[in-house]
Scaffold this motif. Structure first.
Motif, PDB file in Angstrom:
ATOM      1  N   SER A 224     -44.881 -27.232   8.496  1.00 52.40           N
ATOM      2  CA  SER A 224     -45.761 -26.256   7.858  1.00 52.40           C
ATOM      3  C   SER A 224     -45.052 -25.028   7.305  1.00 52.40           C
ATOM      4  O   SER A 224     -45.674 -24.203   6.649  1.00 52.40           O
ATOM      5  CB  SER A 224     -46.832 -25.807   8.856  1.00 52.40           C
ATOM      6  N   ASP A 225     -43.747 -24.905   7.559  1.00 51.90           N
ATOM      7  CA  ASP A 225     -43.036 -23.732   7.046  1.00 51.90           C
ATOM      8  C   ASP A 225     -41.610 -24.114   6.642  1.00 51.90           C
ATOM      9  O   ASP A 225     -41.131 -25.200   6.958  1.00 51.90           O
ATOM     10  CB  ASP A 225     -43.006 -22.612   8.096  1.00 51.90           C
ATOM     11  N   LYS A 226     -40.952 -23.219   5.936  1.00 53.22           N
ATOM     12  CA  LYS A 226     -39.633 -23.497   5.374  1.00 53.22           C
ATOM     13  C   LYS A 226     -38.590 -23.784   6.451  1.00 53.22           C
ATOM     14  O   LYS A 226     -37.810 -24.735   6.334  1.00 53.22           O
ATOM     15  CB  LYS A 226     -39.194 -22.332   4.490  1.00 53.22           C
ATOM     16  N   VAL A 227     -38.572 -22.983   7.510  1.00 55.46           N
ATOM     17  CA  VAL A 227     -37.568 -23.163   8.570  1.00 55.46           C
ATOM     18  C   VAL A 227     -37.736 -24.527   9.231  1.00 55.46           C
ATOM     19  O   VAL A 227     -36.763 -25.255   9.435  1.00 55.46           O
ATOM     20  CB  VAL A 227     -37.662 -22.018   9.605  1.00 55.46           C
ATOM     21  N   SER A 228     -38.973 -24.895   9.548  1.00 58.70           N
ATOM     22  CA  SER A 228     -39.230 -26.199  10.166  1.00 58.70           C
ATOM     23  C   SER A 228     -38.875 -27.335   9.215  1.00 58.70           C
ATOM     24  O   SER A 228     -38.358 -28.369   9.638  1.00 58.70           O
ATOM     25  CB  SER A 228     -40.696 -26.305  10.587  1.00 58.70           C
ATOM     26  N   THR A 229     -39.138 -27.154   7.943  1.00 65.78           N
ATOM     27  CA  THR A 229     -38.801 -28.170   6.945  1.00 65.78           C
ATOM     28  C   THR A 229     -37.294 -28.356   6.883  1.00 65.78           C
ATOM     29  O   THR A 229     -36.794 -29.490   6.906  1.00 65.78           O
ATOM     30  CB  THR A 229     -39.351 -27.774   5.558  1.00 65.78           C
ATOM     31  N   GLU A 230     -36.556 -27.269   6.816  1.00 65.73           N
ATOM     32  CA  GLU A 230     -35.089 -27.356   6.757  1.00 65.73           C
ATOM     33  C   GLU A 230     -34.532 -28.002   8.025  1.00 65.73           C
ATOM     34  O   GLU A 230     -33.624 -28.829   7.962  1.00 65.73           O
ATOM     35  CB  GLU A 230     -34.490 -25.968   6.539  1.00 65.73           C
ATOM     36  N   ARG A 231     -35.075 -27.647   9.173  1.00 65.24           N
ATOM     37  CA  ARG A 231     -34.634 -28.237  10.442  1.00 65.24           C
ATOM     38  C   ARG A 231     -34.895 -29.740  10.452  1.00 65.24           C
ATOM     39  O   ARG A 231     -34.047 -30.531  10.852  1.00 65.24           O
ATOM     40  CB  ARG A 231     -35.365 -27.553  11.603  1.00 65.24           C
ATOM     41  N   ARG A 232     -36.069 -30.148   9.986  1.00 70.07           N
ATOM     42  CA  ARG A 232     -36.408 -31.589   9.957  1.00 70.07           C
ATOM     43  C   ARG A 232     -35.488 -32.346   9.015  1.00 70.07           C
ATOM     44  O   ARG A 232     -35.048 -33.452   9.319  1.00 70.07           O
ATOM     45  CB  ARG A 232     -37.872 -31.754   9.543  1.00 70.07           C
TER      46      ARG A 232
END
Length: 79
Positions: free
Chosen positions: A62-70
């Motif tokens: 749901s957010d940029k940081v989580s997307t980059e981590r995934r």
């Protein structure tokens, strides 16, 4: 009109906006149709992929940081 003869302009969004510009429907109706046709198109795509590909679906972060981590996690599993 000439735009109705171009296949690319028959896609979701264009078709409805041209109907509005040609005064065949209201702007509100065009927006409603674009939303509905987009949902219909997305459902057809999901059905296509479910029936033809072996895909493991996952919820989108749901957010940029989580997307980059995934993305980083997925890249690591590919090596």
């Amino acid at each position: 009109m000439a735009h109705s003869r171009i296949n690319a302009l028959e896609t979701v969004g264009y078709k409805e906006l041209f109907q509005y510009l040609d005064k065949k429907i209201t702007l509100e109706r065009a927006i409603m149709l674009i939303k509905q046709h987009t949902r219909n198109y997305a459902k057809r795509q999901l059905t296509f992929f479910k029936n033809r590909l072996n895909v493991d679906w996952m919820a989108a972060p749901s957010d940029k940081v989580s997307t980059e981590r995934r993305i980083e996690e997925l890249i690591k599993t590919m090596h």
